[in-house]
Motif scaffolding. Sequence first.
Motif, short mmCIF file in Angstrom:
data_model
loop_
_atom_site.label_atom_id
_atom_site.label_comp_id
_atom_site.label_asym_id
_atom_site.label_seq_id
_atom_site.Cartn_x
_atom_site.Cartn_y
_atom_site.Cartn_z
N THR A 300 -16.35 -28.41 -11.09
CA THR A 300 -15.57 -27.44 -11.87
C THR A 300 -14.85 -28.15 -13.01
O THR A 300 -14.89 -27.70 -14.17
N CYS A 301 -14.19 -29.25 -12.70
CA CYS A 301 -13.47 -30.01 -13.73
C CYS A 301 -14.41 -30.48 -14.83
O CYS A 301 -14.11 -30.35 -16.02
N PHE A 302 -15.57 -31.00 -14.43
CA PHE A 302 -16.53 -31.48 -15.42
C PHE A 302 -16.99 -30.34 -16.32
O PHE A 302 -17.06 -30.47 -17.55
N GLY A 303 -17.28 -29.19 -15.73
CA GLY A 303 -17.75 -28.05 -16.49
C GLY A 303 -16.71 -27.52 -17.47
O GLY A 303 -17.06 -26.95 -18.51
N LEU A 304 -15.44 -27.70 -17.15
CA LEU A 304 -14.35 -27.25 -18.01
C LEU A 304 -13.89 -28.33 -18.99
O LEU A 304 -12.97 -28.10 -19.78
N LEU A 331 -23.26 -36.70 -11.55
CA LEU A 331 -22.37 -36.38 -12.67
C LEU A 331 -22.62 -37.33 -13.85
O LEU A 331 -22.54 -36.92 -15.01
N SER A 332 -22.92 -38.58 -13.54
CA SER A 332 -23.23 -39.54 -14.61
C SER A 332 -24.46 -39.11 -15.40
O SER A 332 -24.51 -39.22 -16.63
N LYS A 333 -25.48 -38.60 -14.70
CA LYS A 333 -26.68 -38.11 -15.38
C LYS A 333 -26.35 -36.97 -16.35
O LYS A 333 -26.97 -36.83 -17.40
N LEU A 334 -25.34 -36.18 -15.99
CA LEU A 334 -24.94 -35.06 -16.83
C LEU A 334 -24.06 -35.49 -18.01
O LEU A 334 -23.76 -34.70 -18.88
N GLY A 335 -23.66 -36.78 -18.01
CA GLY A 335 -22.86 -37.30 -19.11
C GLY A 335 -21.41 -37.57 -18.76
O GLY A 335 -20.60 -37.89 -19.64
N ALA A 336 -21.06 -37.46 -17.50
CA ALA A 336 -19.67 -37.67 -17.08
C ALA A 336 -19.30 -39.15 -17.11
O ALA A 336 -20.14 -40.02 -16.89
N VAL A 337 -18.02 -39.40 -17.37
CA VAL A 337 -17.44 -40.73 -17.21
C VAL A 337 -16.66 -40.68 -15.90
O VAL A 337 -15.61 -40.04 -15.81
N ILE A 338 -17.18 -41.33 -14.88
CA ILE A 338 -16.67 -41.16 -13.53
C ILE A 338 -16.64 -42.49 -12.80
O ILE A 338 -17.47 -43.38 -13.06
N SER A 339 -15.70 -42.65 -11.90
CA SER A 339 -15.65 -43.82 -11.03
C SER A 339 -15.26 -43.37 -9.63
O SER A 339 -14.54 -42.38 -9.46
N ASP A 344 -11.68 -42.27 -3.03
CA ASP A 344 -11.23 -41.38 -4.10
C ASP A 344 -12.23 -41.33 -5.25
O ASP A 344 -13.21 -42.08 -5.28
N LEU A 345 -11.98 -40.39 -6.15
CA LEU A 345 -12.87 -40.15 -7.29
C LEU A 345 -12.02 -39.88 -8.52
O LEU A 345 -11.03 -39.14 -8.46
N THR A 346 -12.41 -40.48 -9.64
CA THR A 346 -11.71 -40.27 -10.91
C THR A 346 -12.72 -39.86 -11.97
O THR A 346 -13.72 -40.54 -12.19
N LEU A 347 -12.46 -38.72 -12.60
CA LEU A 347 -13.31 -38.18 -13.65
C LEU A 347 -12.50 -38.09 -14.93
O LEU A 347 -11.38 -37.57 -14.93
N GLU A 348 -13.06 -38.61 -16.03
CA GLU A 348 -12.36 -38.55 -17.31
C GLU A 348 -12.70 -37.25 -18.05
O GLU A 348 -13.81 -36.73 -17.91
N PRO A 349 -11.76 -36.70 -18.83
CA PRO A 349 -12.05 -35.49 -19.61
C PRO A 349 -13.21 -35.73 -20.56
O PRO A 349 -13.33 -36.79 -21.18
N SER A 350 -14.10 -34.73 -20.66
CA SER A 350 -15.26 -34.85 -21.55
C SER A 350 -15.80 -33.47 -21.85
O SER A 350 -15.91 -32.63 -20.95
N HIS A 352 -18.84 -32.95 -23.39
CA HIS A 352 -20.30 -32.95 -23.53
C HIS A 352 -20.99 -32.85 -22.17
O HIS A 352 -20.62 -33.55 -21.22
N ILE A 353 -22.00 -31.99 -22.06
CA ILE A 353 -22.82 -31.87 -20.85
C ILE A 353 -24.28 -31.99 -21.26
O ILE A 353 -24.77 -31.22 -22.10
#
Length: 409
Positions: A300-304, A331-339, A344-350, A352-353
């Motif tokens: 959800t966060c990635f999509g928004l 999520l990385s394949k979709l273009g996410a910046v994630i670790s 835990d999981l951390t996703l950066e705002p982005s 682009h999809i």
Amino acid sequence: MKLHLSTATDILLQHEIGITGSKSESNRLLLLQALFPNIKIKNISNSDDAVVMQKGLAISNGVVDIHHAGTAMRFLTGYFAAQEGKSVTLTGSKRMTQRPIKILVDALRDLGADIVYAAKEGYPPIKVNGKKLTENKVSLPANISSQYISSLLLIAPSLENGLELELVGKITSVPYIKMTLALLTEIGVRSSFKGNQIKVFPKTSVDSKTVTVESDWSSASYFYSLVALSKVGTEITLSSYKQNSLQGDSVLVEIYEAFGVQTKFADNKIFLKKTAVSRPSKINCQLENAPDIAQTIAVTCFGLGLGCHLTGLHTLKIKETDRLEALYTELSKLGAVISVTDKDLTLEPSKHINPDIAINTYNDHRMAMAFAPLAMKTSLYVNDAEVVSKSYPDFWNDLQKLQFHIKQV
């Protein structure tokens, strides 16, 4: 089965969806029904996991193959350990043979159980020779999967001396423990939960009782995600739900307010509506008590285009797949910046999809369903899409009711 998913860009969702009963509640009640046949169950889950559980409980001797059903593996291990005269070998998929069972086996052995590893020490398959268990005191680490704990609590009333369980350390997954105890209370079994001590008192029989299973909140999460990713004004109705739910995933109501999703309860239904809201750039969630919705929230966060920091996810490493690594990869394949770490999981705002990416599901129903709402933002593929049958067999049909374009390729 590979599916291609897309939607019209201006889609406004409005529909009512009936969701199958919670598999968590269903599997607990199925085991209790096997111990106390006077119990009747309504709105039982139609998931693969519940079907596997029913088939497993019907076997007295021989091989019980639970496939990918981790809940069934843990619950049936406890059940058969206390069934005098029954002897079974519990096995499952390749992934199941990689999921640890040692903590539960050790606890059951402390109670007097006869369990032998059929292959690798600490992992299924296991041979369980049922016997009368007379010991009634045992301890477990408090930060383990609640399924180990619930496996013991569910068989406790059938033990002649009941059970005194000590949880050592900080307790996680409290809602699932409370769910088990609440269902025991509902059928007339006495218990107590004080500090790190749980007691369940013995009971030889229960009165006739019909228990209605609440619909699954984990399954509801995908529609919360759909509404969050949709236009303001979207409304979806889901049934059948209780405002005072036993399920930890009902925390969705509070979490998704930040995404602009309003929830109203009436007539055993929940009414979801997308409203205009000022969203933070990053969402922080502690999901120790509701880890199964982590995938949904991250997508959800990635999509928004939002960032998120999700913590309390240590149990995701031993689910149907390593869900943290799977989220990182897809999520990385979709273009996410994630670790990710081991908890835990951390996703950066982005914003682009990447379009038309094929999402691998790793034999994990939640991977397929968590990523599906992204079709609100971009077209994508879902590999091995039939995996949803593990918990929600009607999922793809229900999405089509919401004007999703779904094509097998």
